[in-house]
Every structure is written in C-alpha cells, then in structure tokens.
Design an enzyme around this catalytic site. Structure first.
Site, PDB file in Angstrom:
ATOM      1  CB  SER A 191      -0.963  -0.046   1.194  1.00 44.45           C
ATOM      2  OG  SER A 191      -1.986   0.901   1.054  1.00 44.45           O
ATOM      3  CG  ASP A 231      -6.846  -2.806  -3.428  1.00 43.33           C
ATOM      4  OD1 ASP A 231      -7.450  -1.769  -3.092  1.00 43.33           O
ATOM      5  OD2 ASP A 231      -5.615  -2.944  -3.272  1.00 43.33           O
ATOM      6  CG  HIS A 235      -5.662  -2.535   0.228  1.00 45.93           C
ATOM      7  ND1 HIS A 235      -4.880  -2.218  -0.859  1.00 45.93           N
ATOM      8  CD2 HIS A 235      -5.160  -1.823   1.271  1.00 45.93           C
ATOM      9  CE1 HIS A 235      -3.964  -1.349  -0.494  1.00 45.93           C
ATOM     10  NE2 HIS A 235      -4.100  -1.099   0.798  1.00 45.93           N
TER      11      HIS A 235
END
Length: 312
Positions: free
Chosen positions: A159, A254, A286
């Site tokens: 991320s 995601d 995610h």
C-alpha cells in the site's frame, strides 16, 4: 465531547482540540525471536533526534560469515497509521525472512498528520543512507555488516509502503546509494492514485472520495491528486527507476487495483529498460496477504516473492 474536524474512518480521526485518534494499526509486537520460524528480531535506532527507527529480521542457521540478500521494507497504512512493530507485519516478514533467507530492515518512518508528507519519504531516504553506510564497513549494526549482501538489495512494501519503495527506487536511480546495488522492488497493492478516473474506478464514487481525502490529508502541501508522489504517470523521472525488475501484486476486490495494473503500462511507456510483472489475485481484498498470510493466496504470494528475492 470534542468536535471532530477530520473523520477518516476507519483509520484516523482528528479533533478540534488537536487530539489525534488512530482507530487501527496501534498494536505492538515485542522484538523477540519468532518461535515458529526461528527468525531473530530486534529494533534499532537510526536517528533518535527525529525518532527514526527500524525493525530487523535475521533468519536462523546463518553461517557467521555468510552474506545473504537484503530486503528493505516499508509498511503501509495510508501514511497515517501502522508501524514496523505492528502485529500486521510480524508474521508476514518473519515468514519472508525464513523462506527467502534474507536480512530484512523494516523502516519505521514518521506518520501524518503530525509529520505530513514528504516527511515519510525523507525518513525513508535517511534510513537507506544509514543502511548503505554498512556497505563499506563503517556502520555499527552487526546483522548488516556481517550478513547483508549489498550487491543483492531489494526494496518492498504494501500500500503506502509500496508507494515509498517505488519512490526510493527512483531516488536510487537519480542519486545512487554508494556501495548498494538495487536489484528489484516488490509492490503489494501499491497506493497510487490520480485526479482522473481510469478503468473501473468509477464503480464506487464513495470509495474514490475517501481515497482522495486520505491523500490530501496526508499531503496537504503537495500538488493534489496528480502529484507525482501519488500518480507515477505524471512523474517525469519515472524512467529513472534504479532497478532492473519490478514485481507488483494487485487484489481483485481492491479499489487500487486499476492503478497497480496501469503502473506497468506507465513504466513501459516511460522508457525504463527493466522488466515488470503484475500478478492479479482474484476475489481478494487490499493487502490480503497480511491478514491471512498462511491462506492459499497468501502462501502463493510468499512463494513468488521468495523466488523474486533469490533471482541472481
């Protein structure tokens, strides 16, 4: 009760009285050897003046003079939550160290909003220069001096950490790190975005609005949603990525997956001469690998990452 002026549920709230409440990512795992993998773990200070630190992982049964690849990791959390000492990363990074036989340095950069961007990037670069100081024997950390092969270095992150790994690789391409050869970067569900919608990003405008707000909250003094820090396509330095290979993972459920897929196209269009592979994992959310590292898809990612880190 104090008035809320920023409510970025489920991550963080900011109150009018200045109080900041992080709603997740606040857990702490002591730096002790992992009983399941035998991986040794310790925390070190890099720069106490700015509270910059890192967590180190060393696999078991390493010969006293054996040199193994070095994996520098940057945690995720939208630049506002999580840490290198969080339970979120303990299992995953212990497994990576054990299976890939790599030394890991997980950087504990400072978070927004107390330290707005670009501070996380600057902290990460300071950490990389500290790591590189061990390449010529000047550093003080024995795990790096004795075991890190500085000719086989990788960056990685999930991320926001994937975003940082990407930008650190660009900085290596532009400025170099003396004594360090960066072989590749691993980006898991990287946090890239942009002002204009691409592909399926219009499917959920509420989610888009949340991602927009998160970025502007963490980077209030930047150039908006097309800042090169969040939108690689807008970065004229993209072709300077300082490694030869990139592995990207995206998750089928995601909202960031479209940017991860597009990242490959942007890199190839930029003229960067390396190779990039994108793996899309259907029906996953995610950073799925962090929440279920031993599930089928988490283990498949681990196997792929281990292979990536051991390519010579």
């Amino acid at each position: 009760m104090a008035e809320i002026i920023h409510d970025l549920f489920p991550l963080i709230r900011v109150y009018k009285d200045g109080r900041i409440e992080r709603l997740m990512g606040e857990g702490f795992v002591p730096p002790e050897s992992d009983p399941e993998t035998g991986v040794q773990i310790k925390d070190i200070e890099i720069d106490p003046q700015i509270n910059l630190s890192a967590r180190l992982y060393l696999p078991k049964n390493i010969d006293p003079i054996q040199k193994i690849p070095l994996f520098v990791y940057f945690h995720g959390g939208a630049f506002v939550i999580e840490s290198a000492t969080s339970p979120t990363y303990h299992k995953h990074l212990s497994m990576v160290a054990a299976e890939a036989k790599v030394v890991i340095v997980s950087v504990n950069y400072r978070l927004a909003p107390e330290y707005p961007l670009p501070i996380a990037y600057e902290d990460s670069w300071i950490a990389l220069k500290w790591i590189a100081s061990h390449a010529n024997g000047d550093g003080y950390e024995p795990w790096l001096k004795d075991h890190a092969n500085f000719n086989r270095v990788y960056f990685g992150g999930d991320s926001a950490g994937g975003n940082i790994a990407h930008h650190m690789a660009i900085r290596v391409g532009l400025e170099k790190l003396e004594g360090v050869k960066l072989d590749g970067i691993f980006l898991a569900c990287p946090y890239f975005w942009g002002k204009d919608l691409i592909d399926g990003e219009g499917e959920n405008l509420f989610v888009k609005d949340c991602i927009d707000k998160l970025w502007l909250f963490a980077n209030p003094n930047g150039f908006g949603l097309d800042d090169p820090l969040i939108n690689p396509e807008k970065d004229p330095k993209l072709c300077s990525l300082g490694c030869e290979k990139v592995l990207v993972y995206v998750a089928g459920k995601d909202p960031l997956r479209f940017r991860g897929l597009y990242y490959k196209e942007a890199l190839e269009k930029s003229g960067w001469p390396g190779t990039v592979e994108v793996v899309e994992v259907k029906d996953e959310e995610h950073v799925f690998h962090l929440f279920a590292p031993e599930a089928e898809n988490g283990m498949a990612m681990l196997k792929k990452l281990v292979s990536f880190l051991n390519q010579s």
